[in-house]
Write an enzyme that holds these catalytic residues in place. Structure first.
Site, mmCIF file in Angstrom:
data_model
loop_
_atom_site.group_PDB
_atom_site.id
_atom_site.type_symbol
_atom_site.label_atom_id
_atom_site.label_comp_id
_atom_site.label_asym_id
_atom_site.label_seq_id
_atom_site.Cartn_x
_atom_site.Cartn_y
_atom_site.Cartn_z
ATOM 1 N N SER A 49 0.701 -1.151 -0.018
ATOM 2 C CA SER A 49 0.070 0.152 0.038
ATOM 3 C C SER A 49 1.007 1.430 -0.118
ATOM 4 O O SER A 49 1.831 1.208 -0.597
ATOM 5 C CB SER A 49 -1.101 -0.142 1.039
ATOM 6 O OG SER A 49 -2.042 0.805 1.181
ATOM 7 N N LEU A 50 0.515 2.225 0.798
ATOM 8 C CA LEU A 50 1.397 3.389 0.941
ATOM 9 C C LEU A 50 3.091 2.932 1.095
ATOM 10 O O LEU A 50 3.913 3.637 0.513
ATOM 11 C CB LEU A 50 1.299 4.402 2.093
ATOM 12 C CG LEU A 50 2.126 5.657 2.374
ATOM 13 C CD1 LEU A 50 2.068 6.449 0.949
ATOM 14 C CD2 LEU A 50 1.629 6.407 3.351
#
Length: 338
Positions: A208-209
């Site tokens: 994700s991030l």
């Protein structure tokens, strides 16, 4: 509420939560505000069961229950709840449960921490092999990605799963760091104090991030041999982001203005052509978050990038674990071979 529960269910599956138990817990919720307390209660039940098993000498059962507790404590903190002190307690409980699990099942595991990071170093049966850093995302922590860590360990790769600024046990005392490559560099520095690792063969996986963070590290950290970005953003557009993302970033960055400034810095457009090491971009074809440009673009512009696209995969590909996890672990093992 039903939409959030349904969207989070594949993520819970990917993190190792029992889905039948997840359905029972979420089915009894009166409001999403009850989420942290309900999930935290399950974590404490597992921790209590682990304590009883440990006292009776049932080490394997105790270690497994402590790990389940860590998973549930982590999941309890996924809601951007206004009780940030409560969220910090849940993160600390997740960290402690994982410590107790490793003490029972993997006593050779070691705490590794320094400026802006804290994590657990886990080792395969044989020493002297490569090591991979696992980097979590916006609302994640080192307690989420057990399946990935176990897949790497099974292939003879040591794993350092960390919380960085604004993540896990550090979320209460720090804000997210867009220049995350500095965190990765300090983590690699700290590994030099631990014997039995081949630090000439290191890689990073971000989810994700954390996928953006992994790409940043790939561009700036010369000690890395390879990098993997799983469901990572290529760019964020604040005006189009959904409330869950803006609220979570606002809490972790210290307010909406700081969150917007952070989001505005997340853009790999200029950096992508400079990432010359082997890079695997893992994407789900059903991963569509408004305001997020997915890293498929990164695979087009980084010179040595490969794209693993799973058409039916969602964000973090919890709906498609067999379609990406073994292949990704094999890809890393091949890139880190002697």
């Amino acid at each position: 509420m039903p939409a959030f529960i349904a969207e989070t269910r594949p993520r819970a599956h990917g993190a190792g939560l029992d889905l039948y138990e997840y359905d029972r817990v979420t089915g009894a919720l009166g409001s999403l505000r009850d989420w942290p307390a309900a999930f935290g209660a399950v974590g404490r039940r597992y921790a209590a069961e682990a304590g009883i098993a440990a006292a009776q000498g049932r080490t394997v059962t105790a270690g497994g229950a402590y790990r389940s507790a860590a998973r549930w404590f982590h999941a309890a903190g996924l809601m951007p709840h206004p009780d940030r002190a409560g969220a910090a307690r849940l993160a600390a409980e997740a960290d402690e449960a994982m410590r107790q699990s490793l003490a029972l099942l993997e006593p050779e595991a070691a705490r590794v921490e320094g400026e802006g990071f804290a994590g657990w170093l886990r080792r395969p049966a044989e020493s002297g092999g490569p090591v991979v850093l696992i980097v979590p995302g916006m609302d994640s922590s080192k307690e989420e990605f057990h399946a990935l860590a176990d897949a790497l360990l099974a292939r003879g790769i040591a794993v350092l799963a960390i919380d960085g600024p604004g993540q896990g046990v550090l979320a209460a005392t720090s804000a997210p760091e867009p220049d995350y490559h500095r965190v990765v560099g300090r983590a690699l520095d700290a590994l030099a104090a631990h014997d039995g690792l081949d630090l000439g063969r290191t890689a990073v996986v971000g989810l994700s991030l954390g996928g953006y963070y992994a790409a940043m590290a790939a561009a700036h950290e010369p000690r890395l041999r390879a990098a993997v970005a799983v469901s990572g953003p290529y760019r964020l557009d604040w005006a189009d982001l959904v409330p869950f993302v803006t609220e979570t970033l606002g809490q972790r960055c210290g307010g909406p203005e700081a969150a917007r400034a952070f989001a505005d810095r997340l853009d790999l457009t200029g950096l992508a052509p400079t990432i010359t090491l082997p890079l695997l971009v893992v994407e789900g074809g059903e991963d569509r978050i408004p305001g997020v440009t997915n890293a498929t673009v990164l695979a087009e512009h980084a010179p040595n990038a490969e794209l693993l696209l799973v058409p039916h995969g969602n964000h973090l590909l919890g709906t498609a674990l067999p379609d990406w996890l073994p292949a990704t672990a094999d890809w890393l093992a091949a890139r880190l071979a002697r």
